[in-house]
Design a protein around this motif. Structure first.
Motif, PDB file in Angstrom:
ATOM      1  N   GLY A  18      42.659  33.110  45.718  1.00 56.57           N
ATOM      2  CA  GLY A  18      43.380  34.194  46.371  1.00 56.57           C
ATOM      3  C   GLY A  18      44.160  35.042  45.381  1.00 56.57           C
ATOM      4  O   GLY A  18      44.251  36.262  45.525  1.00 56.57           O
ATOM      5  N   THR A  19      44.690  34.398  44.367  1.00 54.60           N
ATOM      6  CA  THR A  19      45.419  35.126  43.324  1.00 54.60           C
ATOM      7  C   THR A  19      44.474  36.022  42.537  1.00 54.60           C
ATOM      8  O   THR A  19      44.821  37.148  42.191  1.00 54.60           O
ATOM      9  CB  THR A  19      46.125  34.129  42.385  1.00 54.60           C
ATOM     10  OG1 THR A  19      46.937  33.260  43.166  1.00 54.60           O
ATOM     11  CG2 THR A  19      46.996  34.841  41.381  1.00 54.60           C
ATOM     12  N   ALA A  20      43.262  35.538  42.275  1.00 51.90           N
ATOM     13  CA  ALA A  20      42.275  36.348  41.559  1.00 51.90           C
ATOM     14  C   ALA A  20      41.874  37.568  42.371  1.00 51.90           C
ATOM     15  O   ALA A  20      41.772  38.679  41.844  1.00 51.90           O
ATOM     16  CB  ALA A  20      41.050  35.500  41.221  1.00 51.90           C
ATOM     17  N   VAL A  21      41.678  37.384  43.664  1.00 53.29           N
ATOM     18  CA  VAL A  21      41.303  38.499  44.538  1.00 53.29           C
ATOM     19  C   VAL A  21      42.458  39.497  44.639  1.00 53.29           C
ATOM     20  O   VAL A  21      42.242  40.711  44.588  1.00 53.29           O
ATOM     21  CB  VAL A  21      40.886  37.982  45.933  1.00 53.29           C
ATOM     22  CG1 VAL A  21      40.691  39.122  46.905  1.00 53.29           C
ATOM     23  CG2 VAL A  21      39.621  37.156  45.823  1.00 53.29           C
ATOM     24  N   ALA A  22      43.679  39.001  44.764  1.00 55.96           N
ATOM     25  CA  ALA A  22      44.843  39.890  44.829  1.00 55.96           C
ATOM     26  C   ALA A  22      44.987  40.691  43.541  1.00 55.96           C
ATOM     27  O   ALA A  22      45.315  41.881  43.579  1.00 55.96           O
ATOM     28  CB  ALA A  22      46.102  39.079  45.087  1.00 55.96           C
ATOM     29  N   SER A  23      44.719  40.059  42.418  1.00 58.30           N
ATOM     30  CA  SER A  23      44.787  40.753  41.134  1.00 58.30           C
ATOM     31  C   SER A  23      43.772  41.891  41.087  1.00 58.30           C
ATOM     32  O   SER A  23      44.075  43.000  40.646  1.00 58.30           O
ATOM     33  CB  SER A  23      44.530  39.762  40.002  1.00 58.30           C
ATOM     34  OG  SER A  23      44.324  40.442  38.795  1.00 58.30           O
ATOM     35  N   PHE A  24      42.555  41.614  41.542  1.00 54.23           N
ATOM     36  CA  PHE A  24      41.506  42.634  41.549  1.00 54.23           C
ATOM     37  C   PHE A  24      41.887  43.803  42.451  1.00 54.23           C
ATOM     38  O   PHE A  24      41.766  44.968  42.060  1.00 54.23           O
ATOM     39  CB  PHE A  24      40.187  42.006  41.998  1.00 54.23           C
ATOM     40  CG  PHE A  24      39.087  43.000  42.201  1.00 54.23           C
ATOM     41  CD1 PHE A  24      38.480  43.612  41.122  1.00 54.23           C
ATOM     42  CD2 PHE A  24      38.657  43.327  43.469  1.00 54.23           C
ATOM     43  CE1 PHE A  24      37.462  44.535  41.304  1.00 54.23           C
ATOM     44  CE2 PHE A  24      37.647  44.235  43.664  1.00 54.23           C
ATOM     45  CZ  PHE A  24      37.044  44.849  42.576  1.00 54.23           C
ATOM     46  N   ILE A  25      42.364  43.510  43.647  1.00 53.54           N
ATOM     47  CA  ILE A  25      42.702  44.570  44.604  1.00 53.54           C
ATOM     48  C   ILE A  25      43.877  45.401  44.101  1.00 53.54           C
ATOM     49  O   ILE A  25      43.860  46.632  44.167  1.00 53.54           O
ATOM     50  CB  ILE A  25      42.996  43.967  45.989  1.00 53.54           C
ATOM     51  CG1 ILE A  25      41.706  43.418  46.587  1.00 53.54           C
ATOM     52  CG2 ILE A  25      43.633  44.992  46.920  1.00 53.54           C
ATOM     53  CD1 ILE A  25      41.894  42.613  47.840  1.00 53.54           C
ATOM     54  N   LEU A  26      44.907  44.750  43.571  1.00 54.13           N
ATOM     55  CA  LEU A  26      46.064  45.497  43.067  1.00 54.13           C
ATOM     56  C   LEU A  26      45.696  46.320  41.828  1.00 54.13           C
ATOM     57  O   LEU A  26      46.202  47.424  41.648  1.00 54.13           O
ATOM     58  CB  LEU A  26      47.208  44.544  42.758  1.00 54.13           C
ATOM     59  CG  LEU A  26      47.874  43.911  43.974  1.00 54.13           C
ATOM     60  CD1 LEU A  26      48.960  42.939  43.529  1.00 54.13           C
ATOM     61  CD2 LEU A  26      48.439  44.969  44.889  1.00 54.13           C
ATOM     62  N   GLY A  27      44.833  45.782  40.979  1.00 55.25           N
ATOM     63  CA  GLY A  27      44.392  46.550  39.820  1.00 55.25           C
ATOM     64  C   GLY A  27      43.592  47.770  40.218  1.00 55.25           C
ATOM     65  O   GLY A  27      43.748  48.858  39.655  1.00 55.25           O
ATOM     66  N   LEU A  28      42.733  47.619  41.214  1.00 60.29           N
ATOM     67  CA  LEU A  28      41.928  48.733  41.698  1.00 60.29           C
ATOM     68  C   LEU A  28      42.805  49.778  42.382  1.00 60.29           C
ATOM     69  O   LEU A  28      42.654  50.977  42.148  1.00 60.29           O
ATOM     70  CB  LEU A  28      40.871  48.206  42.668  1.00 60.29           C
ATOM     71  CG  LEU A  28      39.736  49.130  43.051  1.00 60.29           C
ATOM     72  CD1 LEU A  28      38.966  49.572  41.813  1.00 60.29           C
ATOM     73  CD2 LEU A  28      38.807  48.424  44.007  1.00 60.29           C
ATOM     74  N   LEU A  29      43.733  49.328  43.189  1.00 60.56           N
ATOM     75  CA  LEU A  29      44.646  50.237  43.867  1.00 60.56           C
ATOM     76  C   LEU A  29      45.574  50.929  42.865  1.00 60.56           C
ATOM     77  O   LEU A  29      45.940  52.089  43.038  1.00 60.56           O
ATOM     78  CB  LEU A  29      45.458  49.479  44.915  1.00 60.56           C
ATOM     79  CG  LEU A  29      46.377  50.267  45.819  1.00 60.56           C
ATOM     80  CD1 LEU A  29      45.574  51.254  46.647  1.00 60.56           C
ATOM     81  CD2 LEU A  29      47.147  49.335  46.719  1.00 60.56           C
ATOM     82  N   GLY A  30      45.930  50.224  41.805  1.00 62.28           N
ATOM     83  CA  GLY A  30      46.824  50.785  40.800  1.00 62.28           C
ATOM     84  C   GLY A  30      46.228  51.941  40.021  1.00 62.28           C
ATOM     85  O   GLY A  30      46.953  52.721  39.414  1.00 62.28           O
TER      86      GLY A  30
END
Length: 88
Positions: A18-30
Motif C-alpha cells: 500500500g505504501t508503494a502504491v501511495a508513493s506512485f499515486i502521490l508522485g504522479l499527482l505531484g
C-alpha cells in the motif's frame, strides 16, 4: 468459547504494498499540483516501501522516480521565474 484474535496478522507486506502504491499515486499527482509537498512525500514513501520489502518493487521504484521528477520540474520552473510557485 474463546473470542480472541489470531496471534499474528500478516500485514507487513500488505502495508508495504500500500505504501508503494501511495508513493506512485502521490508522485504522479505531484507532477501536476503541489510538487513541493507531494514530491518529497512520494520519495519517503517509496523508500519505506522498499525498505520493508514490498512485493510491488516496480511501483515503489516508479514512485521514487516520479517523486524526484516532481522536484526536478519544480526546480526547472523556479529557474524560469525565480519563485517557488509555477503555472502554465
Amino acid at each position: 468459547m474463546y473470542l480472541t484474535a489470531p496471534a499474528t496478522r500478516p500485514t507487513g507486506t500488505r502495508d508495504a504494498d500500500g505504501t508503494a502504491v501511495a508513493s506512485f499515486i502521490l508522485g504522479l499527482l505531484g507532477l501536476l499540483v503541489l510538487n513541493l509537498v507531494l514530491g518529497p512525500i512520494a520519495v519517503v514513501l517509496a523508500a519505506v516501501a522498499l525498505w520493508r520489502g514490498t512485493n510491488r518493487r516496480g511501483r515503489a521504484w516508479l514512485g521514487l522516480g516520479l517523486g524526484l521528477a516532481d522536484l526536478v520540474v519544480l526546480a526547472a520552473f523556479m529557474q524560469a521565474d525565480h519563485t517557488v510557485s509555477w503555472n502554465f
